[in-house]
Design an enzyme around this catalytic site. Structure first.
Site, short mmCIF file in Angstrom:
data_model
loop_
_atom_site.label_atom_id
_atom_site.label_comp_id
_atom_site.label_asym_id
_atom_site.label_seq_id
_atom_site.Cartn_x
_atom_site.Cartn_y
_atom_site.Cartn_z
N ARG C 31 32.32 -21.38 28.56
CA ARG C 31 33.11 -22.46 29.16
C ARG C 31 33.73 -22.01 30.48
NH1 ARG C 31 36.05 -24.23 23.71
NH2 ARG C 31 34.18 -24.97 22.65
N GLN C 53 28.33 -8.60 23.11
CA GLN C 53 28.20 -9.29 21.82
C GLN C 53 26.80 -9.10 21.25
OE1 GLN C 53 26.52 -12.39 21.03
NE2 GLN C 53 27.43 -12.62 19.00
N TYR C 59 23.48 -4.16 16.17
CA TYR C 59 23.78 -3.01 15.32
C TYR C 59 24.48 -3.37 14.03
CZ TYR C 59 22.07 0.30 18.68
OH TYR C 59 21.23 1.02 19.49
N ARG C 104 32.39 0.72 28.66
CA ARG C 104 31.78 0.62 27.34
C ARG C 104 31.39 1.99 26.77
NH1 ARG C 104 27.25 1.08 30.19
NH2 ARG C 104 25.31 1.54 29.13
#
Lengths: 150, 150, 150
Positions: C31, C53, C59, C104
Site C-alpha cells: 500500500r 519475507q 526457510y 540483514r
C-alpha cells in the site's frame, strides 16, 4: 510411534541437508555472477540455478508431508524408498537445470512420478485407516480374504 | 495417536492434491502463453496465475502446520472443518485471481479468516495443554466448573 | 507423545505468528509504495522487504521440520531454546533487511548457525534412535559407560 518412524525421519534429515546444499549453491552463484540481493535476475546461468533452487524449495514441504503421511498411514519401507529416489531425482534435476533448461526435464519427470506414488500411497493409507477407525471396516482384511491369501 | 488424527490426515492429502492441481495449471499456462522456464514474467494472464500459485504454495506449509497443531492440541473436528473451508477458499482464490486481480480479494479474506481461526485454536490448545502438563493446572476443568457446566 | 512435545508446539505457534507478522508488513508496504499484485518489483525499500519475507517463508518449513525432528528424537529443551533464538534472529533479519541489504547479514548468520545446530541435533538424535531400534545398539549408554559417567 517415534521408533517406528525413525527411517522416515532419517530420509527427512537427508532431505534437509540436500536443501541446505542447494541454498549454498545459490549463495556461491550470487558471488560468482555478482548478483547481490535483493536482485533475483542476472545471467541465464544464475537464473536457471536460482529457479532450480526455488522449485526444489517450493516442492520440499509437499514432499515431506506426503513422505510422512505415506510412512505413518501406509508403509515406512515403501515411503522411505520413494523418498530416497525423490531426493536423488531432485539432485539430478538441480545439476541438470544449472547446465541447461532441457537438462532439467528427465529428472523432473522422475521426481513427479515418485511424488505421485507418495500421494497415492498416502491417500490409500488414509482411506484404509479411516474405514477401519470410523466405519469399523477392515478393507485390508476383506481384500486379503477375497484374494484367498488368508 | 494416528487413529485419532486420520481426518486431519485426509484433509492434508486433499490439500496436497489441490496444490498439485495449481501446479498443473501453471504448467498448462506456461505452454499456452509460451513462457518457458526459467522466465516467470509474461502476459498479465500468466503472471496472475503464476502469483496465485506462488501465494498458495507460500501459505500451504503454514496451513498444514496450524491444521495439525489445532487438530492435535485442540479439536480434530473443528480443525478439519476449518481446513475444508480453507481449501475451498483457496480454490476460489486461484480461479478468481486468474480472471482478475480484483477477483482474488473476497476468497483471500475468507482464507485469511479461517487461517486466523486455526492459529487461534492452535494457540489455545497449546496453552491449555502446557498448563495441564507443566503447571498441573487444568484450565478446561476450572472453566467448566466456573460456568457451572459440571 | 503430544504432552512431551507441547513446548515445541508452543515455539511452532510463535513461529507462525512471526510469519503472519512478516506477511502483514508486506501488505502494508504494498500500500505504502503503491505496488499492486501481481507485481513484485518496485522501489528498493519495497523489494528488500519483499525479499526478506520471501526468504523467511522459504526457510520456515525447513526450520519447523528440524525443530520437530530435533525435539522428538534429541531433546525438547535444546530444540525449543534453539527455536526461540532462530525466531529472534529472523525478526532482527527482517527489520535489518528492510533498512539496508547490509543490515540483514549479522542476523542471517545467526539464524544459519542456529539452523545448523538444529540440523546437527536432528541428525544425531535420528542416528542414535536408529542404532537403538534397528541395530539394538544403545550408543548413548555405551558413550556414558566409556566416559565412566555411569
Amino acid at each position: 510411534m517415534l521408533d517406528e518412524a525413525v527411517i522416515i525421519a532419517a530420509v527427512t534429515v537427508l532431505g534437509v541437508l540436500e536443501q541446505a546444499y542447494f541454498s549454498l549453491q545459490v549463495i556461491y552463484a550470487r558471488r560468482k555472477y555478482s548478483v547481490s540481493p535483493p536482485a533475483t535476475t542476472g545471467p541465464p546461468e544464475f537464473e536457471r540455478l536460482f529457479r532450480a533452487q526455488a522449485n526444489c524449495s517450493e516442492y520440499f514441504p509437499i514432499f515431506i508431508i506426503v513422505l510422512w503421511m505415506s510412512g505413518l498411514f501406509f508403509s515406512q519401507g515403501v515411503s522411505s524408498l520413494c523418498g530416497l529416489v525423490y531426493l536423488y531425482a531432485r539432485l539430478r534435476y538441480f545439476h541438470g537445470y544449472s547446465e541447461s533448461t532441457q537438462g532439467r526435464l528427465a529428472p523432473l519427470y522422475l521426481s513427479a512420478q515418485v511424488l505421485w506414488m507418495l500421494i497415492g500411497s498416502s491417500a490409500l493409507g488414509v482411506i484404509l485407516t479411516f474405514c477401519r477407525v470410523h466405519l469399523d471396516l477392515d478393507l485390508l482384511y476383506w481384500l486379503r480374504s477375497a484374494l484367498m491369501l488368508d
